[in-house]
Design a protein around this motif. Structure first.
Motif, PDB file in Angstrom:
ATOM      1  N   ALA A   1     -24.797 -17.443  58.572  1.00 26.20           N
ATOM      2  CA  ALA A   1     -24.579 -16.168  59.254  1.00 26.20           C
ATOM      3  C   ALA A   1     -23.121 -15.752  59.157  1.00 26.20           C
ATOM      4  CB  ALA A   1     -24.993 -16.285  60.725  1.00 26.20           C
ATOM      5  N   THR A   2     -22.880 -14.581  58.590  1.00 21.64           N
ATOM      6  CA  THR A   2     -21.538 -14.022  58.499  1.00 21.64           C
ATOM      7  C   THR A   2     -21.444 -12.779  59.371  1.00 21.64           C
ATOM      8  OG1 THR A   2     -22.085 -12.598  56.626  1.00 21.64           O
ATOM      9  CG2 THR A   2     -21.317 -14.835  56.113  1.00 21.64           C
ATOM     10  N   GLU A   3     -20.211 -12.356  59.635  1.00 20.35           N
ATOM     11  CA  GLU A   3     -19.994 -11.149  60.430  1.00 20.35           C
ATOM     12  C   GLU A   3     -20.098  -9.888  59.581  1.00 20.35           C
ATOM     13  OE1 GLU A   3     -19.641 -10.932  63.664  1.00 20.35           O
ATOM     14  OE2 GLU A   3     -19.749 -13.099  63.969  1.00 20.35           O
ATOM     15  N   GLU A   4     -19.708  -9.988  58.317  1.00 19.72           N
ATOM     16  CA  GLU A   4     -19.643  -8.816  57.445  1.00 19.72           C
ATOM     17  C   GLU A   4     -20.652  -8.924  56.307  1.00 19.72           C
ATOM     18  OE1 GLU A   4     -17.839  -6.252  58.135  1.00 19.72           O
ATOM     19  OE2 GLU A   4     -16.732  -7.161  59.804  1.00 19.72           O
ATOM     20  N   ALA A   5     -21.287  -7.793  55.985  1.00 19.60           N
ATOM     21  CA  ALA A   5     -22.247  -7.776  54.885  1.00 19.60           C
ATOM     22  C   ALA A   5     -21.576  -8.108  53.559  1.00 19.60           C
ATOM     23  CB  ALA A   5     -22.920  -6.406  54.803  1.00 19.60           C
ATOM     24  N   THR A   6     -20.316  -7.684  53.397  1.00 15.16           N
ATOM     25  CA  THR A   6     -19.595  -7.981  52.152  1.00 15.16           C
ATOM     26  C   THR A   6     -19.435  -9.480  51.963  1.00 15.16           C
ATOM     27  OG1 THR A   6     -18.395  -5.886  52.247  1.00 15.16           O
ATOM     28  CG2 THR A   6     -17.447  -7.618  50.883  1.00 15.16           C
TER      29      THR A   6
ATOM     30  N   GLU B   1     -33.224  -2.773  46.520  1.00 21.32           N
ATOM     31  CA  GLU B   1     -34.377  -3.619  46.845  1.00 21.32           C
ATOM     32  C   GLU B   1     -35.024  -3.200  48.166  1.00 21.32           C
ATOM     33  OE1 GLU B   1     -32.850  -7.654  44.523  1.00 21.32           O
ATOM     34  OE2 GLU B   1     -32.361  -7.330  46.641  1.00 21.32           O
ATOM     35  N   ASP B   2     -34.185  -2.829  49.127  1.00 23.31           N
ATOM     36  CA  ASP B   2     -34.741  -2.356  50.403  1.00 23.31           C
ATOM     37  C   ASP B   2     -35.535  -1.070  50.211  1.00 23.31           C
ATOM     38  OD1 ASP B   2     -33.529  -4.503  51.620  1.00 23.31           O
ATOM     39  OD2 ASP B   2     -31.815  -3.351  52.390  1.00 23.31           O
ATOM     40  N   GLU B   3     -35.004  -0.167  49.374  1.00 22.14           N
ATOM     41  CA  GLU B   3     -35.727   1.073  49.090  1.00 22.14           C
ATOM     42  C   GLU B   3     -37.039   0.768  48.363  1.00 22.14           C
ATOM     43  OE1 GLU B   3     -33.074   3.507  46.871  1.00 22.14           O
ATOM     44  OE2 GLU B   3     -31.789   3.987  48.594  1.00 22.14           O
ATOM     45  N   ALA B   4     -36.996  -0.207  47.458  1.00 19.14           N
ATOM     46  CA  ALA B   4     -38.210  -0.584  46.723  1.00 19.14           C
ATOM     47  C   ALA B   4     -39.275  -1.114  47.675  1.00 19.14           C
ATOM     48  CB  ALA B   4     -37.876  -1.634  45.666  1.00 19.14           C
ATOM     49  N   SER B   5     -38.864  -1.952  48.606  1.00 20.00           N
ATOM     50  CA  SER B   5     -39.829  -2.486  49.571  1.00 20.00           C
ATOM     51  C   SER B   5     -40.418  -1.372  50.426  1.00 20.00           C
ATOM     52  CB  SER B   5     -39.151  -3.528  50.464  1.00 20.00           C
ATOM     53  OG  SER B   5     -38.786  -4.674  49.718  1.00 20.00           O
ATOM     54  N   GLY B   6     -39.569  -0.411  50.809  1.00 21.01           N
ATOM     55  CA  GLY B   6     -40.059   0.722  51.578  1.00 21.01           C
ATOM     56  C   GLY B   6     -41.077   1.540  50.802  1.00 21.01           C
ATOM     57  N   ASN B   7     -40.829   1.742  49.513  1.00 23.39           N
ATOM     58  CA  ASN B   7     -41.757   2.510  48.690  1.00 23.39           C
ATOM     59  C   ASN B   7     -43.081   1.778  48.495  1.00 23.39           C
ATOM     60  OD1 ASN B   7     -40.147   4.748  48.336  1.00 23.39           O
ATOM     61  ND2 ASN B   7     -39.265   4.046  46.409  1.00 23.39           N
TER      62      ASN B   7
ATOM     63  N   LEU C   1     -31.965 -19.599  47.877  1.00 21.74           N
ATOM     64  CA  LEU C   1     -31.383 -18.726  48.887  1.00 21.74           C
ATOM     65  C   LEU C   1     -32.094 -17.388  48.927  1.00 21.74           C
ATOM     66  CD1 LEU C   1     -27.680 -18.292  49.695  1.00 21.74           C
ATOM     67  CD2 LEU C   1     -28.917 -16.270  48.903  1.00 21.74           C
ATOM     68  N   VAL C   2     -32.272 -16.854  50.143  1.00 24.49           N
ATOM     69  CA  VAL C   2     -32.859 -15.526  50.310  1.00 24.49           C
ATOM     70  C   VAL C   2     -32.096 -14.805  51.410  1.00 24.49           C
ATOM     71  CG1 VAL C   2     -34.596 -16.295  51.994  1.00 24.49           C
ATOM     72  CG2 VAL C   2     -35.032 -14.260  50.611  1.00 24.49           C
ATOM     73  N   ARG C   3     -31.998 -13.510  51.279  1.00 26.48           N
ATOM     74  CA  ARG C   3     -31.295 -12.694  52.275  1.00 26.48           C
ATOM     75  C   ARG C   3     -32.286 -12.154  53.300  1.00 26.48           C
ATOM     76  NH1 ARG C   3     -31.316  -6.622  51.329  1.00 26.48           N
ATOM     77  NH2 ARG C   3     -30.279  -5.770  53.160  1.00 26.48           N
ATOM     78  N   VAL C   4     -31.835 -12.024  54.542  1.00 29.57           N
ATOM     79  CA  VAL C   4     -32.646 -11.396  55.579  1.00 29.57           C
ATOM     80  C   VAL C   4     -32.564  -9.882  55.387  1.00 29.57           C
ATOM     81  CG1 VAL C   4     -32.986 -11.053  58.049  1.00 29.57           C
ATOM     82  CG2 VAL C   4     -32.256 -13.289  57.197  1.00 29.57           C
ATOM     83  N   THR C   5     -33.662  -9.293  54.992  1.00 29.50           N
ATOM     84  CA  THR C   5     -33.718  -7.857  54.747  1.00 29.50           C
ATOM     85  C   THR C   5     -34.081  -7.113  56.028  1.00 29.50           C
ATOM     86  OG1 THR C   5     -36.070  -7.787  54.230  1.00 29.50           O
ATOM     87  CG2 THR C   5     -34.577  -8.428  52.434  1.00 29.50           C
ATOM     88  N   PRO C   6     -33.916  -5.782  56.046  1.00 31.12           N
ATOM     89  CA  PRO C   6     -34.344  -5.016  57.228  1.00 31.12           C
ATOM     90  C   PRO C   6     -35.823  -5.191  57.533  1.00 31.12           C
ATOM     91  CG  PRO C   6     -32.938  -3.675  55.820  1.00 31.12           C
ATOM     92  CD  PRO C   6     -33.220  -4.934  55.056  1.00 31.12           C
ATOM     93  N   ALA C   7     -36.628  -5.516  56.502  1.00 28.40           N
ATOM     94  CA  ALA C   7     -38.074  -5.626  56.696  1.00 28.40           C
ATOM     95  C   ALA C   7     -38.450  -6.787  57.606  1.00 28.40           C
ATOM     96  CB  ALA C   7     -38.776  -5.765  55.349  1.00 28.40           C
TER      97      ALA C   7
ATOM     98  N   GLU D   1     -30.230  -9.167  60.254  1.00 24.94           N
ATOM     99  CA  GLU D   1     -30.077  -8.566  58.927  1.00 24.94           C
ATOM    100  C   GLU D   1     -28.825  -9.075  58.223  1.00 24.94           C
ATOM    101  OE1 GLU D   1     -29.756  -4.122  56.850  1.00 24.94           O
ATOM    102  OE2 GLU D   1     -30.369  -4.326  58.958  1.00 24.94           O
ATOM    103  N   ASN D   2     -29.000  -9.387  56.936  1.00 22.83           N
ATOM    104  CA  ASN D   2     -27.951  -9.846  56.023  1.00 22.83           C
ATOM    105  C   ASN D   2     -27.500 -11.287  56.279  1.00 22.83           C
ATOM    106  OD1 ASN D   2     -27.940  -7.461  54.573  1.00 22.83           O
ATOM    107  ND2 ASN D   2     -26.360  -6.537  55.840  1.00 22.83           N
ATOM    108  N   TRP D   3     -28.174 -12.014  57.155  1.00 20.33           N
ATOM    109  CA  TRP D   3     -27.968 -13.456  57.150  1.00 20.33           C
ATOM    110  C   TRP D   3     -28.530 -13.984  55.834  1.00 20.33           C
ATOM    111  CZ3 TRP D   3     -29.508 -16.056  62.464  1.00 20.33           C
ATOM    112  CH2 TRP D   3     -28.622 -15.634  63.461  1.00 20.33           C
TER     113      TRP D   3
END
Length: 279
Positions: free
Chosen positions: A188-193, A255-261, A168-174, A150-152
């Motif tokens: 790949a980073t260590e921090e989401a920020t 966006e994660d909430e939107a995908s969940g919905n 570029l695309v982010r690795v989402t929880p999905a 997640e977040n790579w």
């Protein structure tokens, strides 16, 4: 078109409406982050500037020809990379993130998802709510090397200029902890920020030009992680990076909430259809 009953249809409508609002707000937040980034470093406007696939004729001195790819020497793309490299305090991308591409993946597909990992390529990941194109065996050689977290950040590293390459695309929880094609370079980073900040830089008009000028090959252009890792990018103090990243972090949450919905709405429709068919 099947009618599913007033309550089910209202519930589905509400979920989709909420998802649409979330995505609209996320888009605005991303634009705010880009604007803050450009103001922070006084970067030039590249709206009408050439890209790696669209440039006029130009000439360069033979002494500067470390590479013979014309796009690499495109004045607009070179200027974009140079601006990033001279915007205050800078660091190489591979100094702040692990930049790599795993080797060619042997794809051993399985029918039962319980015996495999969901498998995605760039074709799916650059869509809303991506669905896997299949499942790859958990016993495939070195399969763990292709799992993303997640977040790579992922950069399409092959394809026609002007298409997905360099995007570029982010690795989402999905799709975190899934297997992803070797044609997507990992950042790949260590921090989401830090990931959020880098997403602003690399997806900006300057970042896109700095990335794609490094493409090589005539039939199917490629990107090399050594070239992308060597990009020198603005790396200000943590407080500045966080200020630029915060709207993106909020956008990611929306966006994660939107995908969940959307997933919930889809399941409601499918369940109602199956129930109707059973009756």
């Amino acid at each position: 078109v099947p009618r599913l009953g007033a309550k089910t249809e209202r519930d589905v409508h509400a979920l989709i409406e909420t998802a649409a609002r979330n995505r609209s707000r996320a888009h605005v937040l991303r634009q705010e982050a880009q604007s803050t980034f450009y103001r922070q470093f006084s970067l030039s406007d590249l709206v009408d500037a050439d890209t790696a696939e669209n440039y006029a004729s130009f000439s360069v001195q033979a002494s500067s020809l470390q590479r013979f790819d014309a796009a690499h020497h495109s004045p607009a793309c070179r200027a974009a990379a140079d601006e990033l490299a001279s915007a205050g305090e800078t660091k190489r991308l591979d100094e702040v993130a692990r930049v790599f591409t795993p080797g060619i993946l042997k794809r051993i597909h399985v029918e039962d998802p319980g015996y495999g990992y969901p498998y995605f390529s760039g074709t799916e990941l650059f869509q809303y709510d991506p669905q896997p194109r299949g499942h790859l065996s958990r016993r495939a050689p070195k399969i763990d090397d292709y799992i993303v977290r997640e977040n790579w950040l992922l950069i399409q590293d092959a394809g026609q200029l002007g298409g997905l390459i360099g995007r570029l695309v982010r690795v989402t929880p999905a799709f975190a902890n899934s297997v992803v094609s070797n044609h997507l370079m990992r950042v790949a980073t260590e921090e989401a920020t830090d990931a959020a900040y880098l997403s602003v830089v690399l997806s900006s008009p300057h970042g896109y030009r700095a990335i794609t000028r490094n493409a090589f090959g005539s039939s199917i252009p490629q990107l090399d992680p050594a070239h992308i890792g060597a990009l020198r990018l603005p790396w200000p103090k943590e407080a500045v990076r966080q200020r630029i990243a915060e709207p993106v972090l909020e956008a990611w949450k929306l966006e994660d909430e939107a995908s969940g919905n959307v997933s919930k709405a889809t399941k409601k429709v499918e369940d109602a259809i199956e129930k109707g068919a059973a009756n």
